[in-house]
Design a protein around this motif. Structure first.
Motif, short mmCIF file in Angstrom:
data_model
loop_
_atom_site.label_atom_id
_atom_site.label_comp_id
_atom_site.label_asym_id
_atom_site.label_seq_id
_atom_site.Cartn_x
_atom_site.Cartn_y
_atom_site.Cartn_z
N UNK A 1 -8.55 19.63 111.15
CA UNK A 1 -7.16 19.16 111.12
C UNK A 1 -6.79 18.62 109.75
N UNK A 2 -7.74 18.05 109.05
CA UNK A 2 -7.47 17.53 107.71
C UNK A 2 -7.03 18.64 106.78
N UNK A 3 -7.75 19.75 106.80
CA UNK A 3 -7.42 20.85 105.90
C UNK A 3 -6.18 21.61 106.35
N UNK A 4 -5.87 21.55 107.64
CA UNK A 4 -4.66 22.20 108.14
C UNK A 4 -3.41 21.40 107.81
N UNK A 5 -3.49 20.07 107.96
CA UNK A 5 -2.28 19.24 107.91
C UNK A 5 -2.07 18.48 106.61
N UNK A 6 -3.12 18.16 105.89
CA UNK A 6 -2.96 17.35 104.69
C UNK A 6 -2.78 18.25 103.46
N UNK A 7 -1.75 17.97 102.68
CA UNK A 7 -1.46 18.77 101.49
C UNK A 7 -1.92 18.10 100.20
N UNK A 8 -2.09 16.81 100.24
CA UNK A 8 -2.50 16.07 99.05
C UNK A 8 -4.01 16.21 98.86
N UNK A 9 -4.48 16.85 97.78
CA UNK A 9 -5.93 17.06 97.60
C UNK A 9 -6.71 15.75 97.48
N UNK A 10 -6.10 14.73 96.93
CA UNK A 10 -6.78 13.43 96.82
C UNK A 10 -7.02 12.84 98.20
N UNK A 11 -6.02 12.92 99.06
CA UNK A 11 -6.17 12.40 100.42
C UNK A 11 -7.23 13.19 101.19
#
Length: 206
Positions: A163-173
């Motif tokens: 879910x992190x790689x699907x939903x998060x766009x900020x590479x730092x986050x």
């Protein structure tokens, strides 16, 4: 092999360590973080738990080195204490990384990880209490539950990363949360290491 007299000092020491681990994990789970200062407070407090654990391990190791007789193999006593100490080290690292990243808002996956880790430490205390009462066979049910919770954490880890790689766009986050999830998965693994050690003690002594 076991005396029926009062609890052995080594068992008392192991229970003290187990209860410290339980207290630290509950503290981390219960603390409500609202500001960066809260993160700092949690990090400092968990560092104190970690240092207290180190002191207990040192005292136990000193007693083992000086003692001729132990209630179970001295290697088992040392291994169990060190595996529990790994949990303290893990939660201290987890809190330090939260504070380093200033992650005030934790997500549902962190909460799910912690809920199962809390349950695992509760089972560890129950098992070590049985050890101190020489009820070895009864420890197995608690070891099985700890492994069950670790399995749940494995599923949480896989889902959280996906879910992190699907939903998060900020590479730092992405980097930050992936690190946090890995820290929590490590703590769950440390709990399973305790369960494995408990089962080894049962096998050799029951």
């Amino acid at each position: 092999m076991f005396s029926q007299r009062k609890p052995d000092p080594f068992f008392i020491a192991l229970l003290t360590i187990a209860e410290l681990v339980q207290e630290a994990i509950h503290y981390a789970d219960d603390f409500k973080v609202e500001t960066a200062a809260d993160l700092k407070e949690v990090s400092i407090r968990l560092k104190k738990y970690e240092k207290e654990g180190d002191a207990l391990i040192y005292d136990l190791t000193t007693k083992l080195n000086k003692s001729f007789m132990t209630p179970i193999e001295r290697e088992d006593i040392l291994q169990l204490s060190l595996r529990m100490d790994d949990i303290l080290d893990g939660v201290e690292h987890f809190a330090a990384h939260l504070e380093m990243f200033s992650l005030i808002e934790i997500d549902e996956y962190v909460q799910l990880f912690m809920a199962n880790i809390v349950k695992s430490t509760d089972e560890i205390v129950k098992a070590v209490k049985l050890l101190s009462r020489k009820k070895l066979v009864e420890m197995r049910d608690h070891a099985i539950l700890i492994k069950k919770y670790e399995g749940i954490c494995d599923e949480i880890y896989r889902t959280s990363i996906k879910q992190l790689f699907v939903n998060e766009k900020d590479p730092i986050r992405i980097i930050q949360y992936k690190d946090i999830y890995e820290q929590l998965e490590d703590i769950a693994d440390y709990c399973q290491d305790v369960a494995n050690t408990l089962e080894a003690i049962i096998m050799r002594n029951a």
